[in-house]
Design a protein around this motif. Sequence first.
Motif, PDB file in Angstrom:
ATOM      1  N   GLN A 169       0.808  -1.218   0.000  1.00 53.42           N
ATOM      2  CA  GLN A 169       0.000   0.000   0.000  1.00 53.42           C
ATOM      3  C   GLN A 169       0.845   1.275   0.000  1.00 53.42           C
ATOM      4  O   GLN A 169       0.448   2.305   0.546  1.00 53.42           O
ATOM      5  CB  GLN A 169      -0.956   0.012   1.213  1.00 53.42           C
ATOM      6  CG  GLN A 169      -2.041  -1.033   1.175  1.00 53.42           C
ATOM      7  CD  GLN A 169      -3.158  -0.701   0.197  1.00 53.42           C
ATOM      8  OE1 GLN A 169      -3.384   0.459  -0.133  1.00 53.42           O
ATOM      9  NE2 GLN A 169      -3.868  -1.724  -0.245  1.00 53.42           N
ATOM     10  N   GLN A 170       2.017   1.214  -0.634  1.00 49.26           N
ATOM     11  CA  GLN A 170       2.883   2.393  -0.711  1.00 49.26           C
ATOM     12  C   GLN A 170       2.786   3.047  -2.086  1.00 49.26           C
ATOM     13  O   GLN A 170       2.514   2.384  -3.090  1.00 49.26           O
ATOM     14  CB  GLN A 170       4.327   1.997  -0.420  1.00 49.26           C
ATOM     15  CG  GLN A 170       4.529   1.378   0.953  1.00 49.26           C
ATOM     16  CD  GLN A 170       4.066   2.282   2.080  1.00 49.26           C
ATOM     17  OE1 GLN A 170       4.695   3.295   2.373  1.00 49.26           O
ATOM     18  NE2 GLN A 170       2.958   1.926   2.716  1.00 49.26           N
ATOM     19  N   GLY A 183      -0.692   4.553  10.524  1.00 49.48           N
ATOM     20  CA  GLY A 183       0.723   4.676  10.173  1.00 49.48           C
ATOM     21  C   GLY A 183       1.006   3.962   8.864  1.00 49.48           C
ATOM     22  O   GLY A 183       1.737   2.972   8.830  1.00 49.48           O
ATOM     23  N   LEU A 184       0.446   4.483   7.793  1.00 43.21           N
ATOM     24  CA  LEU A 184       0.469   3.793   6.499  1.00 43.21           C
ATOM     25  C   LEU A 184       1.668   4.158   5.642  1.00 43.21           C
ATOM     26  O   LEU A 184       2.309   3.297   5.046  1.00 43.21           O
ATOM     27  CB  LEU A 184      -0.822   4.113   5.744  1.00 43.21           C
ATOM     28  CG  LEU A 184      -0.967   3.491   4.359  1.00 43.21           C
ATOM     29  CD1 LEU A 184      -1.137   1.981   4.461  1.00 43.21           C
ATOM     30  CD2 LEU A 184      -2.141   4.117   3.602  1.00 43.21           C
ATOM     31  N   LEU A 185       1.977   5.447   5.574  1.00 44.52           N
ATOM     32  CA  LEU A 185       2.953   5.962   4.616  1.00 44.52           C
ATOM     33  C   LEU A 185       4.343   5.923   5.251  1.00 44.52           C
ATOM     34  O   LEU A 185       4.770   6.857   5.929  1.00 44.52           O
ATOM     35  CB  LEU A 185       2.552   7.389   4.228  1.00 44.52           C
ATOM     36  CG  LEU A 185       3.228   8.016   3.014  1.00 44.52           C
ATOM     37  CD1 LEU A 185       3.035   7.158   1.775  1.00 44.52           C
ATOM     38  CD2 LEU A 185       2.665   9.409   2.785  1.00 44.52           C
ATOM     39  N   LEU A 186       5.078   4.848   4.999  1.00 41.97           N
ATOM     40  CA  LEU A 186       6.342   4.635   5.708  1.00 41.97           C
ATOM     41  C   LEU A 186       7.425   5.616   5.295  1.00 41.97           C
ATOM     42  O   LEU A 186       8.326   5.910   6.088  1.00 41.97           O
ATOM     43  CB  LEU A 186       6.807   3.195   5.507  1.00 41.97           C
ATOM     44  CG  LEU A 186       5.913   2.138   6.171  1.00 41.97           C
ATOM     45  CD1 LEU A 186       6.444   0.738   5.898  1.00 41.97           C
ATOM     46  CD2 LEU A 186       5.782   2.367   7.670  1.00 41.97           C
ATOM     47  N   ASP A 187       7.359   6.162   4.085  1.00 38.85           N
ATOM     48  CA  ASP A 187       8.311   7.212   3.698  1.00 38.85           C
ATOM     49  C   ASP A 187       8.105   8.478   4.526  1.00 38.85           C
ATOM     50  O   ASP A 187       9.007   9.329   4.588  1.00 38.85           O
ATOM     51  CB  ASP A 187       8.152   7.546   2.215  1.00 38.85           C
ATOM     52  CG  ASP A 187       8.824   6.514   1.320  1.00 38.85           C
ATOM     53  OD1 ASP A 187       9.964   6.127   1.617  1.00 38.85           O
ATOM     54  OD2 ASP A 187       8.202   6.086   0.327  1.00 38.85           O
ATOM     55  N   GLU A 240      -6.410  -2.986   8.274  1.00 39.49           N
ATOM     56  CA  GLU A 240      -6.787  -4.350   7.910  1.00 39.49           C
ATOM     57  C   GLU A 240      -5.928  -4.900   6.766  1.00 39.49           C
ATOM     58  O   GLU A 240      -5.637  -6.093   6.721  1.00 39.49           O
ATOM     59  CB  GLU A 240      -8.268  -4.347   7.516  1.00 39.49           C
ATOM     60  CG  GLU A 240      -8.836  -5.678   7.086  1.00 39.49           C
ATOM     61  CD  GLU A 240      -9.157  -6.605   8.253  1.00 39.49           C
ATOM     62  OE1 GLU A 240      -9.740  -7.664   8.001  1.00 39.49           O
ATOM     63  OE2 GLU A 240      -8.816  -6.274   9.402  1.00 39.49           O
ATOM     64  N   ARG A 241      -5.506  -4.028   5.856  1.00 39.60           N
ATOM     65  CA  ARG A 241      -4.762  -4.487   4.684  1.00 39.60           C
ATOM     66  C   ARG A 241      -3.265  -4.653   4.932  1.00 39.60           C
ATOM     67  O   ARG A 241      -2.549  -5.148   4.065  1.00 39.60           O
ATOM     68  CB  ARG A 241      -4.973  -3.505   3.522  1.00 39.60           C
ATOM     69  CG  ARG A 241      -6.409  -3.433   3.019  1.00 39.60           C
ATOM     70  CD  ARG A 241      -6.513  -2.470   1.846  1.00 39.60           C
ATOM     71  NE  ARG A 241      -7.853  -2.398   1.299  1.00 39.60           N
ATOM     72  CZ  ARG A 241      -8.785  -1.530   1.675  1.00 39.60           C
ATOM     73  NH1 ARG A 241      -8.496  -0.640   2.612  1.00 39.60           N
ATOM     74  NH2 ARG A 241      -9.979  -1.537   1.124  1.00 39.60           N
ATOM     75  N   THR A 242      -2.778  -4.234   6.087  1.00 39.99           N
ATOM     76  CA  THR A 242      -1.325  -4.262   6.336  1.00 39.99           C
ATOM     77  C   THR A 242      -0.980  -4.917   7.670  1.00 39.99           C
ATOM     78  O   THR A 242       0.093  -4.676   8.210  1.00 39.99           O
ATOM     79  CB  THR A 242      -0.748  -2.833   6.306  1.00 39.99           C
ATOM     80  OG1 THR A 242      -1.487  -2.002   7.215  1.00 39.99           O
ATOM     81  CG2 THR A 242      -0.829  -2.235   4.918  1.00 39.99           C
ATOM     82  N   ARG A 243      -1.861  -5.766   8.183  1.00 39.01           N
ATOM     83  CA  ARG A 243      -1.653  -6.297   9.529  1.00 39.01           C
ATOM     84  C   ARG A 243      -0.997  -7.679   9.579  1.00 39.01           C
ATOM     85  O   ARG A 243      -0.936  -8.291  10.650  1.00 39.01           O
ATOM     86  CB  ARG A 243      -2.978  -6.343  10.291  1.00 39.01           C
ATOM     87  CG  ARG A 243      -4.038  -7.245   9.688  1.00 39.01           C
ATOM     88  CD  ARG A 243      -5.216  -7.436  10.623  1.00 39.01           C
ATOM     89  NE  ARG A 243      -6.341  -8.060   9.978  1.00 39.01           N
ATOM     90  CZ  ARG A 243      -6.420  -9.364   9.720  1.00 39.01           C
ATOM     91  NH1 ARG A 243      -5.423 -10.158  10.038  1.00 39.01           N
ATOM     92  NH2 ARG A 243      -7.494  -9.861   9.124  1.00 39.01           N
TER      93      ARG A 243
END
Length: 383
Positions: free
Chosen positions: A13-14, A178-182, A207-210
């Motif tokens: 999801q990045q 905390g989605l956008l790791l950049d 839910e999509r990154t767990r």
Amino acid sequence: MTGQQAVLAAAAQQPTWSDPVALAAVTAELAIRPPLVMADECQALTARLAMVAHGWGMVIQGGDCAETFDAVRYDNVAGTVGALRQLAGQVAAASGREPVVIGRMAGQFAKPRSRPVEQIGGRELPVYRGDAVNDRTFTAAARVHDPSRMLVAYQASANVLAYARRAAGGGFFVSHEGLLLDYELPLTRPAGDGHFAASGHMLWIGERTRDPRSAHVIYAAGIRNPIGLKVGPSTTPEQLMEVVRVLDPERIPGRLTLISRMGADRVDAVLPALVAAVRAGGHPVVWLCDPMHGNTVTAPSGHKTRHVDRIVAEIKAFFMVHRAIGTHPGGVHLELTGRMVTECVDDRNVMPVDVPRCFESACDPRLNPAQVHRVGELLATLL
């Protein structure tokens, strides 16, 4: 490859950034910007959440589905804070205890999406991923993944946080996915013998990154902030416990908040086994009910909407499950606004045909203040 690069390479999801050189410059700039929140504030929130984990009090968490740059105004932020404080006041009056209030704000500028593209009128473009990545306008130029927008998101978050503290008179916590790791990695700072995310007091994993081996879970496991984890209806007890053990290996009260998002019809079938597994594992978590995401339907206009009756039903079912098992229903996680939008249907003032009349959300539908009050009435009755 550095450890940080390895985390990013494995992340879901990045964005696909348009300019690697510009991205490097932006992340370098974020790394020297002042922290948006301080480590001791994050620790204070953990301590407050620990009380809830032990059965004392409740959490009221809420705000926009997706914040937008053009909505960063004092009146908007104050309205959302006002809606949260209204709900908190109803809970306090019924329970005799002030709840922990956490805004879903000052960082909610990136969104996970189910598809990488969208089509309108036969034309296909990259999907909107939040103002920190691209623009909602349906043009090729607007949908470019522009890393400079992360600097705008940082300043917008600083402004929202200042407005929220002013409106609340202090003592207000903020959170975001905390989605956008950049964005998150450059804003991660040392504190004591560890690190904390300086972008917000609490970060949650969606839910999509767990997945326990995902980059997002690995990152969250390495910071000292309180962490939230969305738990959907497809989650098995075994899957949940695997990620819970990664995020809360030391079983620290207040460290982990599990945010149930089932849908009103699936709570009774799915939630009891999950709650029982976590209790048996000895993890002192906070359980919150997100009654929004599992109850989304399509209005006649094609807009997403949610019916307040289904939202209320899911909250009731959540409380009943916890009371049957003997665990503590810790509170609610809502998408709401202080504006009188018509995004959710309530059979009182907003009918399905009314949804497009005042639909302002950049993504999913939010409760308006009258609908928030109805949720508050329910919570007061349940308490």
